[in-house]
Scaffold this motif. Structure first.
Motif, PDB file in Angstrom:
ATOM      1  N   GLY A   8       0.874  -1.682  -0.057  1.00 33.11           N
ATOM      2  CA  GLY A   8       0.065  -0.015   0.313  1.00 33.11           C
ATOM      3  C   GLY A   8       0.736   1.321  -0.032  1.00 33.11           C
ATOM      4  N   ASN A  39       0.913   7.287   0.870  1.00 33.06           N
ATOM      5  CA  ASN A  39       0.246   6.088   1.272  1.00 33.06           C
ATOM      6  C   ASN A  39      -0.923   5.982   0.095  1.00 33.06           C
ATOM      7  OD1 ASN A  39      -1.726   3.856   2.887  1.00 33.06           O
ATOM      8  ND2 ASN A  39      -1.585   5.337   4.566  1.00 33.06           N
ATOM      9  N   GLY A  41      -2.609   2.801   0.618  1.00 35.11           N
ATOM     10  CA  GLY A  41      -3.159   1.921   0.563  1.00 35.11           C
ATOM     11  C   GLY A  41      -4.871   2.337   1.081  1.00 35.11           C
ATOM     12  N   ASN A  42      -5.283   1.566   2.629  1.00 35.97           N
ATOM     13  CA  ASN A  42      -6.346   2.374   3.187  1.00 35.97           C
ATOM     14  C   ASN A  42      -6.603   2.882   4.277  1.00 35.97           C
ATOM     15  OD1 ASN A  42      -6.698  -0.334   3.186  1.00 35.97           O
ATOM     16  ND2 ASN A  42      -8.860  -0.632   2.370  1.00 35.97           N
ATOM     17  N   GLN A  43      -5.184   2.283   5.006  1.00 31.89           N
ATOM     18  CA  GLN A  43      -5.028   2.620   6.708  1.00 31.89           C
ATOM     19  C   GLN A  43      -3.919   3.467   6.929  1.00 31.89           C
ATOM     20  OE1 GLN A  43      -5.250  -1.045   8.342  1.00 31.89           O
ATOM     21  NE2 GLN A  43      -6.548  -1.956   7.667  1.00 31.89           N
ATOM     22  N   PRO A  44      -4.029   4.310   7.783  1.00 29.63           N
ATOM     23  CA  PRO A  44      -2.809   5.111   8.045  1.00 29.63           C
ATOM     24  C   PRO A  44      -1.722   4.803   8.597  1.00 29.63           C
ATOM     25  CG  PRO A  44      -4.771   5.447   9.671  1.00 29.63           C
ATOM     26  CD  PRO A  44      -5.300   4.166   8.519  1.00 29.63           C
ATOM     27  N   GLU A  77      -1.887   9.215   6.588  1.00 32.62           N
ATOM     28  CA  GLU A  77      -3.204   8.803   6.543  1.00 32.62           C
ATOM     29  C   GLU A  77      -3.334   8.008   4.568  1.00 32.62           C
ATOM     30  OE1 GLU A  77      -5.684   9.040   8.131  1.00 32.62           O
ATOM     31  OE2 GLU A  77      -4.551   9.732  10.380  1.00 32.62           O
ATOM     32  N   PRO A  78      -3.945   7.506   4.270  1.00 34.20           N
ATOM     33  CA  PRO A  78      -4.406   7.213   2.859  1.00 34.20           C
ATOM     34  C   PRO A  78      -4.373   8.187   1.531  1.00 34.20           C
ATOM     35  CG  PRO A  78      -5.629   5.840   4.552  1.00 34.20           C
ATOM     36  CD  PRO A  78      -4.941   7.319   4.942  1.00 34.20           C
ATOM     37  N   GLY A  79      -3.045   8.446   1.125  1.00 35.54           N
ATOM     38  CA  GLY A  79      -3.525   9.802   0.197  1.00 35.54           C
ATOM     39  C   GLY A  79      -2.878  10.348   0.283  1.00 35.54           C
ATOM     40  N   ASN A 105       0.869  -0.098  11.229  1.00 37.11           N
ATOM     41  CA  ASN A 105      -0.456   0.701  11.222  1.00 37.11           C
ATOM     42  C   ASN A 105      -1.211   0.344  11.952  1.00 37.11           C
ATOM     43  OD1 ASN A 105      -2.897  -0.798  10.591  1.00 37.11           O
ATOM     44  ND2 ASN A 105      -2.677  -2.136   9.353  1.00 37.11           N
TER      45      ASN A 105
END
Length: 128
Positions: A8, A39, A41-44, A77-79, A105
């Motif tokens: 991610g 990031n 992915g979808n998790q910080p 954070e995601p993005g 994570n």
């Protein structure tokens, strides 16, 4: 530009040879490298530590590890992305760096690694 995508995260590297930088022996060549960690992915997650293997044609590999990067342990954070610049002196005109980052994570408190792409440390005049 070297790039890797794993767990991610996307890692992009840009290397610059700085021929006019004054160094102390035995080092002869100086490189800066800029790394962007994104990031995707979808998790910080929080960057906890880094590990580098530095190959120099003049001697055995050198290993560097420690907490964070440039004194920071950023949370992504995601993005979100984080960019930093660091540097590496080497003895020979050609070398290579590779390694990984360890992340925490923040959702489940597990750790995981993200490999960096291997990148070349090559003096400008070695390319001709």
């Amino acid at each position: 530009m070297p790039q890797s995508i794993e767990n991610g995260f996307q890692i992009d590297v840009k290397v610059t040879h700085l021929p006019d930088y004054e160094l102390q022996a035995p080092y002869k060549h100086f490189f800066s490298y800029q790394i962007t960690i994104k990031n995707i992915g979808n998790q910080p997650a929080q960057l906890v530590s880094r590990f580098w293997k530095i190959l120099d044609g003049s001697h055995a590999p050198e290993y560097v590890n420690g907490l964070g990067v440039v004194g920071q342990q950023p949370i992504l954070e995601p993005g979100e992305s984080f960019t930093y610049t660091s540097a590496c002196p080497i003895i020979s005109a050609i070398g290579q760096m590779s390694g990984y980052y360890t992340f925490l994570n923040l959702m489940d408190q597990t750790t995981f690694k993200v490999q960096t792409p291997a990148f070349e440390l090559v003096t400008n005049y070695s390319l001709n």
